[in-house]
Design a protein around this motif. Structure first.
Motif, PDB file in Angstrom:
ATOM      1  N   GLY A   1       0.678  -0.837  -0.392  1.00 30.09           N
ATOM      2  CA  GLY A   1       0.264  -0.160  -0.004  1.00 30.09           C
ATOM      3  C   GLY A   1       1.037   1.369  -0.237  1.00 30.09           C
ATOM      4  N   MET A   2       2.100   1.127   0.930  1.00 32.49           N
ATOM      5  CA  MET A   2       2.799   2.361   0.704  1.00 32.49           C
ATOM      6  C   MET A   2       3.936   2.650  -0.692  1.00 32.49           C
ATOM      7  SD  MET A   2       4.683   1.627   4.059  1.00 32.49           S
ATOM      8  CE  MET A   2       6.182   3.175   4.390  1.00 32.49           C
ATOM      9  N   THR A   3       4.147   1.468  -1.023  1.00 36.19           N
ATOM     10  CA  THR A   3       4.518   1.842  -2.514  1.00 36.19           C
ATOM     11  C   THR A   3       4.162   1.893  -3.712  1.00 36.19           C
ATOM     12  OG1 THR A   3       4.648  -0.916  -2.711  1.00 36.19           O
ATOM     13  CG2 THR A   3       6.105  -0.055  -1.711  1.00 36.19           C
ATOM     14  N   ILE A   4       2.369   1.177  -3.421  1.00 40.89           N
ATOM     15  CA  ILE A   4       1.387   1.345  -4.963  1.00 40.89           C
ATOM     16  C   ILE A   4       1.092   3.352  -4.179  1.00 40.89           C
ATOM     17  CG2 ILE A   4      -0.762   1.210  -5.496  1.00 40.89           C
ATOM     18  CD1 ILE A   4       1.550  -0.186  -6.911  1.00 40.89           C
ATOM     19  N   GLY A   5       0.973   3.649  -3.560  1.00 39.51           N
ATOM     20  CA  GLY A   5       0.297   5.111  -2.891  1.00 39.51           C
ATOM     21  C   GLY A   5       1.215   6.065  -3.089  1.00 39.51           C
ATOM     22  N   LEU A   6       2.627   5.443  -2.746  1.00 35.73           N
ATOM     23  CA  LEU A   6       3.446   6.626  -3.493  1.00 35.73           C
ATOM     24  C   LEU A   6       3.776   7.183  -5.026  1.00 35.73           C
ATOM     25  CD1 LEU A   6       6.167   8.844  -2.559  1.00 35.73           C
ATOM     26  CD2 LEU A   6       7.629   6.835  -2.550  1.00 35.73           C
ATOM     27  N   VAL A   7       2.842   6.003  -5.580  1.00 32.12           N
ATOM     28  CA  VAL A   7       3.857   6.172  -7.414  1.00 32.12           C
ATOM     29  C   VAL A   7       2.506   6.684  -7.644  1.00 32.12           C
ATOM     30  CG1 VAL A   7       2.672   4.409  -9.405  1.00 32.12           C
ATOM     31  CG2 VAL A   7       4.797   3.431  -7.835  1.00 32.12           C
ATOM     32  N   VAL A   8       1.361   6.720  -7.165  1.00 38.19           N
ATOM     33  CA  VAL A   8      -0.542   7.293  -7.525  1.00 38.19           C
ATOM     34  C   VAL A   8      -0.479   8.809  -6.839  1.00 38.19           C
ATOM     35  CG1 VAL A   8      -2.613   7.636  -6.876  1.00 38.19           C
ATOM     36  CG2 VAL A   8      -1.764   5.002  -7.191  1.00 38.19           C
ATOM     37  N   VAL A   9       0.287   9.034  -5.572  1.00 39.54           N
ATOM     38  CA  VAL A   9       0.936  10.307  -5.696  1.00 39.54           C
ATOM     39  C   VAL A   9       1.702  11.046  -6.158  1.00 39.54           C
ATOM     40  CG1 VAL A   9       1.685  11.761  -3.719  1.00 39.54           C
ATOM     41  CG2 VAL A   9       0.189  10.002  -2.562  1.00 39.54           C
ATOM     42  N   MET A  10       2.387  10.660  -6.504  1.00 40.38           N
ATOM     43  CA  MET A  10       3.439  10.722  -7.376  1.00 40.38           C
ATOM     44  C   MET A  10       3.321  11.363  -8.422  1.00 40.38           C
ATOM     45  SD  MET A  10       5.556  11.759  -5.332  1.00 40.38           S
ATOM     46  CE  MET A  10       7.081  12.769  -7.025  1.00 40.38           C
ATOM     47  N   ALA A  11       2.268  10.348  -9.300  1.00 41.38           N
ATOM     48  CA  ALA A  11       1.260  10.369 -10.650  1.00 41.38           C
ATOM     49  C   ALA A  11       0.747  11.573 -10.960  1.00 41.38           C
ATOM     50  CB  ALA A  11       1.245   9.322 -11.195  1.00 41.38           C
ATOM     51  N   ALA A  12      -0.141  11.547  -9.338  1.00 41.81           N
ATOM     52  CA  ALA A  12      -1.517  12.883  -9.443  1.00 41.81           C
ATOM     53  C   ALA A  12      -0.682  14.141  -9.744  1.00 41.81           C
ATOM     54  CB  ALA A  12      -1.842  12.648  -8.547  1.00 41.81           C
ATOM     55  N   VAL A  13       0.912  14.667  -8.809  1.00 37.77           N
ATOM     56  CA  VAL A  13       1.562  15.351  -9.348  1.00 37.77           C
ATOM     57  C   VAL A  13       1.875  15.707 -11.132  1.00 37.77           C
ATOM     58  CG1 VAL A  13       3.880  16.481  -8.235  1.00 37.77           C
ATOM     59  CG2 VAL A  13       2.613  14.948  -7.034  1.00 37.77           C
ATOM     60  N   ALA A  14       2.187  14.740 -11.027  1.00 33.77           N
ATOM     61  CA  ALA A  14       3.342  14.800 -12.870  1.00 33.77           C
ATOM     62  C   ALA A  14       1.668  15.335 -13.334  1.00 33.77           C
ATOM     63  CB  ALA A  14       3.927  14.137 -12.791  1.00 33.77           C
ATOM     64  N   TRP A  15       1.018  14.758 -12.571  1.00 30.60           N
ATOM     65  CA  TRP A  15      -0.647  14.996 -14.227  1.00 30.60           C
ATOM     66  C   TRP A  15      -0.877  16.225 -13.879  1.00 30.60           C
ATOM     67  CZ3 TRP A  15      -3.294  11.178 -17.055  1.00 30.60           C
ATOM     68  CH2 TRP A  15      -4.638  11.787 -17.368  1.00 30.60           C
TER      69      TRP A  15
END
Length: 290
Positions: free
Chosen positions: A84-98
Motif C-alpha cells: 500500500g505504501m509503494t503503490i500509494g506513493l506511485v499514485v500520489v507522484m503520478a497525480a503530481v506529474a499530471w
C-alpha cells in the motif's frame, strides 16, 4: 531469471536450489503447503529462514520444537501495508506529474532513474526501503506524465481505462489463485519466465530496428501486431502476478523475516506497473486506429 521478479531471486523463498514450494513433480496440497514433502515432518528441513536448534547432549537426533518462535516474521498484514505504501506513493507522484503537466523529457529521465534504482535493488540481498520508495516516487512521475500525454493527445480516457483494467486483472488473478483455479507449479513458472524473456527480446529487437530504420521498427507496437503484443504483455503480467502471490505465500509459510515484506511489495509494484503500461499502450493503439 530465477523467479517471477528479480527482487526475490537473491533471498528467494526456495529450497534445494529450486523454486519456492516446488518439489520434483509434486504440488503441495491446499491448506498445507508442505504436505507430501520432507518439510511436512521436519519444519526446519530445507527452510532458508529456519534457525538452527541446539541439540541436547546425548540426543544427536532430537526432534525440533513443534512450534518455532515467530517473532519478527513476515505476515500478510506486513505485505499489504508495504505494498500500500509503494503503490500509494506511485499514485500520489503520478497525480503530481499530471496536475503540474510535467514535461515528457523530465518524466522520461525520472523513468530511467527509476529503472536503475529497480535494478540496484534487484541485485541487493536485503531490501532497502529508501531505495524502494525512491523507485516508487520516480516511477510515479513517469507514469503520471506519460498517462497525461496519452490521455490528452492520443486516446481520451485511456489512463482511467488502464487503471480499471489493471485492477480487474489483479482481482481476477487473486481470486483464481486463492480458489486454486491457477496452480503455480514448476511448469507454470518455466512457461511464465520463457514467455517473459521471449517477449522482452522481441521488444528489444523491435526497438533496435526502430532506432536504425525509424518508425516502429518491425511493427510489434502498432496496428494488428501491436494489439496482439499488447494482449500478450498483459497476459504475461497476469502470470507474474500469480508467481508473486505464490512467493508471498511461501515466504509467510517459511517464516521469512519481516523485512522481506518490502521485497514482496517491490515485486508486486513492478508487476502492476508492467500491466498498467501494457494496458495504456493497448488502449492507445485501439483508439488511435479509430
Amino acid at each position: 531469471m530465477r523467479s517471477s521478479n528479480p527482487v526475490f531471486s537473491r533471498r528467494g523463498f526456495s529450497r534445494s536450489g529450486g523454486y519456492a514450494g516446488f518439489d520434483a513433480g509434486q504440488q503441495p496440497q491446499a491448506g498445507n503447503p508442505y504436505a507430501n514433502t520432507a518439510y511436512a515432518n521436519n519444519p526446519s528441513a530445507n527452510n532458508p529462514y529456519a534457525q538452527q536448534q541446539p541439540q541436547a547432549v546425548g540426543q544427536p537426533y532430537a526432534a525440533p520444537p513443534a512450534a518455532p518462535p515467530q517473532t519478527g516474521r513476515m505476515t500478510m498484514d506486513d505485505v499489504v501495508a508495504r505494498t500500500g505504501m509503494t503503490i500509494g506513493l506511485v499514485v500520489v507522484m503520478a497525480a503530481v506529474a499530471w496536475i503540474t503537466d510535467l514535461a515528457l523529457p523530465i518524466a522520461i529521465g525520472a523513468g530511467l532513474v527509476a529503472m536503475v534504482l529497480a535494478l540496484v535493488q534487484s541485485f541487493k540481498r536485503k531490501a532497502v526501503p529508501a531505495l524502494i520508495l525512491a523507485y516508487a516516487a520516480l516511477e510515479g512521475l513517469f507514469l503520471g506524465a506519460i498517462s497525461n500525454f496519452v490521455d490528452s493527445y492520443i486516446a481520451n480516457g485511456a489512463a482511467m481505462q488502464a487503471v480499471l483494467g489493471t485492477m480487474a486483472v489483479f482481482t481476477a488473478v487473486l481470486v483464481m489463485y486463492k480458489t486454486r483455479i491457477i496452480r503455480v507449479n514448476r511448469r507454470f513458472y518455466r512457461f511464465a519466465i520463457a514467455a517473459a524473456v521471449g517477449f522482452i527480446l522481441l521488444m528489444m529487437v523491435n526497438l533496435l530496428f526502430a532506432v536504425i530504420g525509424g518508425g516502429d521498427g518491425l511493427g510489434f507496437r502498432s496496428g494488428t501486431m501491436g494489439i496482439l503484443f499488447g494482449i500478450a504483455g498483459i497476459v504475461i503480467g497476469a502470470l507474474f502476478l500469480a508467481l508473486d502471490f505464490k512467493q508471498v505465500e511461501d515466504g509467510i509459510s517459511y517464516g521469512a523475516p519481516r523485512e522481506e515484506s518490502w521485497l514482496a511489495a517491490f515485486g508486486l509494484t513492478l508487476t502492476l506497473v508492467w500491466i498498467y503500461l501494457e494496458f495504456l499502450r493497448l488502449i492507445a493503439i485501439l483508439q488511435g486506429n479509430d
